[in-house]
Design a protein around this motif. Structure first.
Motif, PDB file in Angstrom:
ATOM      1  N   ALA A 193      26.894 -20.024 -18.470  1.00  0.00           N
ATOM      2  CA  ALA A 193      25.967 -19.472 -17.483  1.00  0.00           C
ATOM      3  C   ALA A 193      26.284 -18.013 -17.241  1.00  0.00           C
ATOM      4  N   THR A 194      25.286 -17.287 -16.753  1.00  0.00           N
ATOM      5  CA  THR A 194      25.488 -15.896 -16.335  1.00  0.00           C
ATOM      6  C   THR A 194      25.010 -15.748 -14.896  1.00  0.00           C
ATOM      7  N   ASP A 195      25.721 -14.939 -14.131  1.00  0.00           N
ATOM      8  CA  ASP A 195      25.350 -14.622 -12.757  1.00  0.00           C
ATOM      9  C   ASP A 195      25.116 -13.122 -12.643  1.00  0.00           C
ATOM     10  N   THR A 196      24.002 -12.742 -12.085  1.00  0.00           N
ATOM     11  CA  THR A 196      23.700 -11.336 -11.829  1.00  0.00           C
ATOM     12  C   THR A 196      23.414 -11.179 -10.342  1.00  0.00           C
ATOM     13  N   ILE A 197      24.211 -10.346  -9.665  1.00  0.00           N
ATOM     14  CA  ILE A 197      24.060 -10.141  -8.221  1.00  0.00           C
ATOM     15  C   ILE A 197      23.574  -8.719  -7.967  1.00  0.00           C
ATOM     16  N   SER A 198      22.564  -8.605  -7.131  1.00  0.00           N
ATOM     17  CA  SER A 198      22.017  -7.298  -6.787  1.00  0.00           C
ATOM     18  C   SER A 198      21.741  -7.249  -5.291  1.00  0.00           C
ATOM     19  N   ALA A 199      21.531  -6.036  -4.786  1.00  0.00           N
ATOM     20  CA  ALA A 199      21.182  -5.839  -3.370  1.00  0.00           C
ATOM     21  C   ALA A 199      19.787  -5.222  -3.311  1.00  0.00           C
ATOM     22  N   ARG A 200      18.995  -5.646  -2.340  1.00  0.00           N
ATOM     23  CA  ARG A 200      17.633  -5.143  -2.190  1.00  0.00           C
ATOM     24  C   ARG A 200      17.141  -5.420  -0.777  1.00  0.00           C
ATOM     25  N   GLN A 201      15.938  -4.952  -0.478  1.00  0.00           N
ATOM     26  CA  GLN A 201      15.296  -5.275   0.787  1.00  0.00           C
ATOM     27  C   GLN A 201      14.634  -6.649   0.672  1.00  0.00           C
ATOM     28  N   PRO A 202      14.573  -7.395   1.747  1.00  0.00           N
ATOM     29  CA  PRO A 202      13.966  -8.730   1.671  1.00  0.00           C
ATOM     30  C   PRO A 202      12.448  -8.651   1.651  1.00  0.00           C
ATOM     31  N   SER A 203      11.839  -9.683   1.100  1.00  0.00           N
ATOM     32  CA  SER A 203      10.394  -9.821   1.266  1.00  0.00           C
ATOM     33  C   SER A 203      10.123 -10.233   2.708  1.00  0.00           C
ATOM     34  N   ARG A 204       8.867 -10.156   3.115  1.00  0.00           N
ATOM     35  CA  ARG A 204       8.537 -10.553   4.480  1.00  0.00           C
ATOM     36  C   ARG A 204       8.891 -12.019   4.721  1.00  0.00           C
ATOM     37  N   GLU A 205       8.596 -12.860   3.739  1.00  0.00           N
ATOM     38  CA  GLU A 205       8.879 -14.286   3.885  1.00  0.00           C
ATOM     39  C   GLU A 205      10.378 -14.536   3.985  1.00  0.00           C
ATOM     40  N   GLU A 206      11.168 -13.830   3.162  1.00  0.00           N
ATOM     41  CA  GLU A 206      12.622 -13.993   3.220  1.00  0.00           C
ATOM     42  C   GLU A 206      13.174 -13.562   4.572  1.00  0.00           C
ATOM     43  N   ALA A 207      12.690 -12.432   5.087  1.00  0.00           N
ATOM     44  CA  ALA A 207      13.163 -11.944   6.385  1.00  0.00           C
ATOM     45  C   ALA A 207      12.850 -12.943   7.487  1.00  0.00           C
ATOM     46  N   GLU A 208      11.647 -13.512   7.464  1.00  0.00           N
ATOM     47  CA  GLU A 208      11.268 -14.478   8.491  1.00  0.00           C
ATOM     48  C   GLU A 208      12.111 -15.749   8.373  1.00  0.00           C
ATOM     49  N   THR A 209      12.316 -16.227   7.161  1.00  0.00           N
ATOM     50  CA  THR A 209      13.066 -17.475   6.972  1.00  0.00           C
ATOM     51  C   THR A 209      14.534 -17.306   7.340  1.00  0.00           C
ATOM     52  N   LEU A 210      15.124 -16.174   6.956  1.00  0.00           N
ATOM     53  CA  LEU A 210      16.540 -15.928   7.233  1.00  0.00           C
ATOM     54  C   LEU A 210      16.777 -15.374   8.631  1.00  0.00           C
ATOM     55  N   GLN A 211      15.688 -15.117   9.360  1.00  0.00           N
ATOM     56  CA  GLN A 211      15.760 -14.613  10.737  1.00  0.00           C
ATOM     57  C   GLN A 211      16.521 -13.296  10.814  1.00  0.00           C
ATOM     58  N   ILE A 212      16.114 -12.360   9.946  1.00  0.00           N
ATOM     59  CA  ILE A 212      16.714 -11.031   9.925  1.00  0.00           C
ATOM     60  C   ILE A 212      15.615  -9.991  10.045  1.00  0.00           C
ATOM     61  N   ARG A 213      15.999  -8.769  10.390  1.00  0.00           N
ATOM     62  CA  ARG A 213      15.050  -7.668  10.452  1.00  0.00           C
ATOM     63  C   ARG A 213      14.559  -7.338   9.036  1.00  0.00           C
ATOM     64  N   PRO A 214      13.312  -6.862   8.912  1.00  0.00           N
ATOM     65  CA  PRO A 214      12.781  -6.539   7.594  1.00  0.00           C
ATOM     66  C   PRO A 214      13.557  -5.447   6.866  1.00  0.00           C
ATOM     67  N   ASP A 215      14.300  -4.598   7.618  1.00  0.00           N
ATOM     68  CA  ASP A 215      15.066  -3.535   6.974  1.00  0.00           C
ATOM     69  C   ASP A 215      16.518  -3.927   6.716  1.00  0.00           C
ATOM     70  N   THR A 216      16.850  -5.205   6.921  1.00  0.00           N
ATOM     71  CA  THR A 216      18.209  -5.678   6.644  1.00  0.00           C
ATOM     72  C   THR A 216      18.337  -5.995   5.160  1.00  0.00           C
ATOM     73  N   PRO A 217      19.275  -5.388   4.448  1.00  0.00           N
ATOM     74  CA  PRO A 217      19.412  -5.679   3.015  1.00  0.00           C
ATOM     75  C   PRO A 217      19.884  -7.111   2.772  1.00  0.00           C
ATOM     76  N   VAL A 218      19.514  -7.624   1.625  1.00  0.00           N
ATOM     77  CA  VAL A 218      19.948  -8.961   1.231  1.00  0.00           C
ATOM     78  C   VAL A 218      20.686  -8.879  -0.093  1.00  0.00           C
ATOM     79  N   LEU A 219      21.555  -9.861  -0.330  1.00  0.00           N
ATOM     80  CA  LEU A 219      22.183 -10.052  -1.636  1.00  0.00           C
ATOM     81  C   LEU A 219      21.370 -11.081  -2.397  1.00  0.00           C
ATOM     82  N   HIS A 220      21.133 -10.816  -3.665  1.00  0.00           N
ATOM     83  CA  HIS A 220      20.302 -11.712  -4.466  1.00  0.00           C
ATOM     84  C   HIS A 220      21.053 -12.101  -5.732  1.00  0.00           C
TER      85      HIS A 220
END
Length: 269
Positions: A193-220
């Motif tokens: 298997a391979t794992d690739t980790i990146s950082a980005r801004q969340p989508s609107r749906e991700e921000a709502e589901t994770l209960q974070i501000r839209p400008d909070t970065p996420v790890l993906h």
């Protein structure tokens, strides 16, 4: 309360005043002046203490909210969020030491199956499978919670030709890790298997589901699992609130390799 000793702004410093305030508030949280769940003084009170405008304090609080240190409850105030969540969820841990449940994860996290069905593949998933963007693939979406807080949104993708008529199409949990079910119904064993980790801004749906501000970065995380022929079996995605998440992996470091003995037949000139 804010401790007055050491509370000051240096107008001549290169750092912006709101960053200076954020650093001092963060230090007070770390010292334990405010514990997890404890409310901070009001914005006007903090502004008076530092001798700055309320807008400057608001910028400092906004910064600490993005970093995951503070949360704001409308009509109530600003509170300390608590400690960071340490998620040992790099995909190697998904398989466990004996290709079974990772008991530590199972004890701390509760995974909820959200949906199962055909869905257009996003670009990174399509690339991993070698299909066109938007190709309909089987997708099993999930949400992971700890202490009733959402900490991960994720999805596992499969080629329909591998899953048609199998249990993977059913909206049900299996009582065992997903990869074990996939191995059994597809007849293909997960080998690498391979794992690739990146950082980005969340989508609107991700921000709502994770209960974070839209400008909070996420790890993906993009996890691609292969069979013995290096053909992908499963492509999995996981997204976590970046500031509140640390990814930790422990591993052995190999010892030094002794220098090989010189070849007695080699003539040095």
């Amino acid at each position: 309360m804010i401790k007055e000793a050491g509370v000051q702004i240096n107008p001549g410093a290169a750092e912006f005043p709101h960053r200076q305030i954020a650093a001092q508030l963060k230090a007070q949280v770390r010292r334990g002046d405010w514990g997890p769940g404890e409310r901070l003084p009001s914005i006007p009170a903090i502004a008076e203490m530092f001798g700055v405008a309320k807008q400057t304090v608001q910028r400092a609080v906004d910064q600490l909210r993005v970093e995951g240190i503070l949360i704001t409850k409308p009509g109530s105030g600003t509170y300390v969020r608590g400690t960071r969540r340490r998620l040992n969820r790099l995909s190697r841990g998904r398989y466990g030491g004996f290709r079974g449940y990772h008991t530590d994860l199972a004890a701390r996290y509760r995974q909820q199956l959200v949906s199962v069905g055909l869905s257009p593949a996003p670009a990174e998933v399509a690339d991993a499978f070698g299909v066109s963007d938007g190709t309909n693939l089987l997708c099993r979406r999930h949400l992971v919670r700890t202490d009733d807080s959402p900490v991960e949104v994720g999805a596992s993708w499969f080629l329909p030709r591998d899953t048609t008529g199998t249990s993977l199409e059913r909206a049900e949990a299996f009582g065992r890790p997903l990869y074990q079910e996939a191995e059994e119904v597809t007849g293909r064993r997960y080998v690498s298997a391979t794992d690739t980790i990146s950082a980005r801004q969340p989508s609107r749906e991700e921000a709502e589901t994770l209960q974070i501000r839209p400008d909070t970065p996420v790890l993906h995380l993009l996890h691609v699992a292969y069979d013995a022929n290096r053909k992908p079996i499963e492509v999995a995605q996981a997204t976590w609130p970046g500031p509140m998440t640390t990814l930790t992996e422990e591993y052995k470091i190999p010892g030094p390799t002794p220098d090989p003995e010189p070849d007695p037949g080699l003539v040095l000139g």
